[in-house]
Enzyme design. Structure first.
Site: not given
Length: 771
Positions: A540, A741
């Protein structure tokens, strides 16, 4: 389709805390599967402190017959804080039907509710004929009556929902309850209604369908602790599903014990000196990953008119041109409906399939249940189209799209994602190799520890079969039968090669210009770059060249292609004739990738592997060095020999607390990088379990057991890194009730989505040292 809703019906705030689908915004104190075997048993605990309630669900599958067999769900509730009054719980269980078939209520009902247990019967082409039963426990107390409502009865609502909209059942159910509440309030008065809230918030006890009903909702109200069972009884099975409560409890106990025994055999955590609480933590991670497996069906949105635009990413007008294409009515198109069987990264936040994540998921699932994992892998591979492309996110149908911001829904046929499924396929091939080690001698191997579960096997030549099939053997058919295994590889290999060739065509990097010298054309770049993101890489916001340039080359993609090429060569070699030419091609490409990895991407001044871009003033190729996860891909994917000086430089980078080392795992971006913890702080500092697992895996498989100048350093890194990760993830789980996460590299705290028992569950493989 079945579902459960609940709320505190004695509280004016109850309707605001109604629970249904798994939502992070519910702010639960903790929830998840304590046990889940992926097939026949599951046990989940949900801590709903806002409603002073702990919900436990247990699920048992009884295989048999032509349509899958029976299943039983037991739902129990108790106070989360025994010092507070137990909530008055309204539990609603619904059964919906879409497509062909019929469903009808056979229990006697009237306008006041149902006095007996609930019984239904129905049939569909896929399930055959069946019955369903909802049975409340005899020790479950009911609240007092009021407003003319008998709360000892089960209340109901039978209606028809628009086809394709059953996933929005909660909205329809709430509408029915609120409408009924308004009518009661108008009849009995506001004051009386507030004093009789459990009676106020009840279903209508009506069948208001204008056509064949397809939604049946049943409401049971309880005062204090409660328990009820739902039984699905398939008429195609010779033996009926048990509806006796004692028999159900005995079955649950049997399955729970079988799960614990299998878990202990496979992961052997007690032998590695983990405490009972830490072993339960390991069960939680495996079980939540298995509990997040789902079947998805529907159309996705694919941008079909962007062909040819992606090559101009360096043009400053590129983004505007692409946005204009996306906005055209004819540009994004719905595909034909597709199906996908997949695990999911996070049940509340990412309830869909991600190509980048799935290969990591299957490393753990494959260890637990080889054949289940192969089913999922093949489902993903079936989505590879005739060009070799597969969408990196599988957003299938309206329900899936409801969880995704509109700007991220469209998928682009030029955009890639790391081919992590190959990690899981490699793991299967390795398991197969271990099993076949004893085949040549034809030996009988009792309690073979190389198989998950260690079941007894008799190897008898070409066709290996279990001498006495067990549930463990059912999970390992493709390991026990060499013919099945070869046929599986024959089925998936053409699509894998198609995808490999797609990468080589669409993600090819430029080598002819900008003063670059390379011995081959093996160089790659991720399409789909923006100034701040390279979503296609999976990393990302990890720093790349800014602005993006057509001349970029990306070291992580070249590394993935090296890994893919080597594995496909191995598979083609196993398959033999007629794939000999493929084997030769893979060997040549792999050699060229390894050469270019050093010739193009190793930067001596940085002592690191780096991306490349082009200096617009000099038009020369220049490195883009941001040390961190990107720099270690050649090591984590096992592309470097154990005596390479570059390996030593990578180990030094990993161990340096001013660069990658933290007490909680390897940070994603060097602490010394100018962009460390800037912007979104997503892949710019925090600790991620997937890359940490790859690092540990490679250290264990390639370096710490291999003699060489860096063996002792590899052993030291492995020991300390493994301990740091396990200790921190467990500590945060103990405090918060979740795994996360990502984790802060500053204080180790969990960050972002939770529970995130996707690739974070790889911590269990770290605990078991299974690579």
């Amino acid at each position: 389709m079945t579902g459960l809703l609940w709320f505190n019906s004695a509280s004016p705030e109850g309707m605001r805390t109604i629970r249904h689908s798994c939502e992070q915004g519910d702010n639960l104190a903790g929830y998840g599967y304590n046990k889940h075997d992926g097939r026949e048993y599951a046990e989940q605990t949900i801590h709903d402190d806002a409603n002073n309630l702990v919900i436990t669900t247990q699920f048992v599958k009884i295989p048999g017959g032509e349509h899958g067999g029976h299943w039983i769900a037991r739902i129990r509730g108790r106070a989360s804080n025994s010092e507070l009054p137990m909530a008055t719980t309204s539990a609603m269980f619904y059964i919906g039907l879409e497509g062909l078939g019929d469903l009808q209520l056979t229990s006697k009902k009237d306008s006041k509710g149902i006095s007996s247990d609930v019984h239904l019967k129905g049939s569909t082409p896929d399930l055959g004929s069946f019955e369903a039963h909802i049975m409340a426990g005899t020790n479950s107390a009911r609240p007092s009556n009021g407003l003319g409502v008998d709360l000892s009865k089960t209340h109901y609502w039978i209606t028809r929902i628009q086809d394709g909209m059953l996933w929005r059942a909660k909205e329809a159910i709430l509408e029915n309850i609120i409408r009924e509440a308004n009518q009661k309030a108008a009849k009995y008065g506001h004051e009386a209604s507030l004093q009789n809230l459990p009676a106020l918030f009840t279903l209508s006890d009506k069948a208001d369908s204008n056509g064949d009903p397809n939604l049946f909702v049943f409401q049971l109200q309880f005062q204090g602790e409660f328990e009820f069972d739902v039984v699905f009884d398939s008429n195609s099975s010779q033996e009926r599903a048990p509806i006796d409560r004692a028999a159900i409890l005995e079955l649950i106990d049997e399955r729970r014990s079988a799960y614990d025994q299998r878990f202990d055999r496979i992961f052997e955590l007690e032998n590695k000196n983990f405490s009972p609480a830490e072993i339960d933590f390991g069960r939680y991670m495996l079980s939540n990953l298995l509990g997040g497996i789902g079947y998805f069906y529907g159309s996705s949105i694919v941008q079909t008119t962007a062909q040819g635009v992606i090559s101009d990413e360096d043009d400053e007008d590129f983004r505007d041109e692409l946005d204009a294409l996306v906005s055209q009515d004819s540009a994004p198109a719905l595909t034909e409906p597709q199906e996908l069987f997949t695990a999911t990264p996070s049940r509340p936040f990412f309830p869909r399939g991600f190509y980048w994540d799935e290969g990591f998921h299957q490393l753990l699932i494959g260890k637990w249940d080889n054949d289940l994992s192969l089913d999922i892998i093949e489902s993903w591979i079936s989505l590879i189209d005739n060009n070799g492309w597969v969408a990196r996110e599988q957003i299938l149908g309206d329900e899936a799209r409801s969880k995704v911001p509109e700007e991220f829904q469209t998928q682009f046929p030029e955009y890639a994602n790391p081919p992590t499924l190959l990690l899981a396929i490699q793991a299967f091939v390795n398991r197969l190799d271990k099993v076949l080690e004893g085949v040549d001698s034809g030996v009988h191997m009792a309690h073979d520890p190389r198989l998950p579960g260690g079941q007894q096997i008799h190897f008898s030549g070409v066709n290996q079969t279990a001498s006495s099939p067990t549930r463990d053997a059912d999970r390992n058919a493709y390991l026990l039968d060499q013919t099945l295994a070869k046929n599986y590889l024959l089925r998936i290999y053409p699509k894998l090669r198609l995808n490999w060739n797609w990468f080589r065509k669409t993600q090819r990097g430029e080598l002819k210009e900008w003063g670059r010298r390379a011995k081959s054309r093996e160089a790659y770049r991720w399409r789909g770059r923006t100034p701040d993101h390279c979503l296609t890489s999976g990393l990302d916001d990890y720093p790349r060249a800014n602005p993006p340039h057509i001349g970029e080359l990306h070291v992580d993609l070249l590394s993935w292609m090296g890994f893919a090429t080597k594995l496909l060569g191995n598979i083609a070699s196993k398959l033999g004739d007629p794939f000999e030419e493929d084997v030769e091609e893979y060997a040549e490409v792999e050699l060229n990738i390894l050469r270019n990895l050093d010739d193009l991407h190793w930067i001596d001044q940085q002592k690191a592997y780096c991306d490349l871009t082009v200096d617009e003033e000099t038009m020369n190729s220049v490195p883009v060095c941001h040390q961190g996860y990107l720099s270690i891909f050649p090591m984590t994917l096992g592309l470097l020999p154990a005596d390479s000086p570059k390996l030593g430089a990578i180990f030094d980078m990993i161990e340096d607390p001013e660069r990658m080392w933290s007490p909680y795992g390897l940070r994603s971006l060097s602490k010394s990088d100018p962009l460390y913890r800037t912007g979104e702080i997503y892949w710019r500092g925090p600790v991620w379990m997937n890359i940490n697992y790859l690092a540990l895996r490679s250290l264990h498989l390639n370096y710490m057991h291999t003699p060489g100048p860096y063996q002792k350093q590899a052993q030291r890194i492995y020991k300390n890194l493994r301990r740091n990760i396990i200790d921190n993830v467990y500590r945060v789980y103990e405090r918060t009730g979740f795994v996360w996460e990502q984790y802060s590299d500053i204080d180790g705290e969990g960050l972002r989505s939770h529970p995130f028992t996707g690739w974070t569950s790889l911590v269990l493989l770290m605990m078991a040292e299974e690579y």
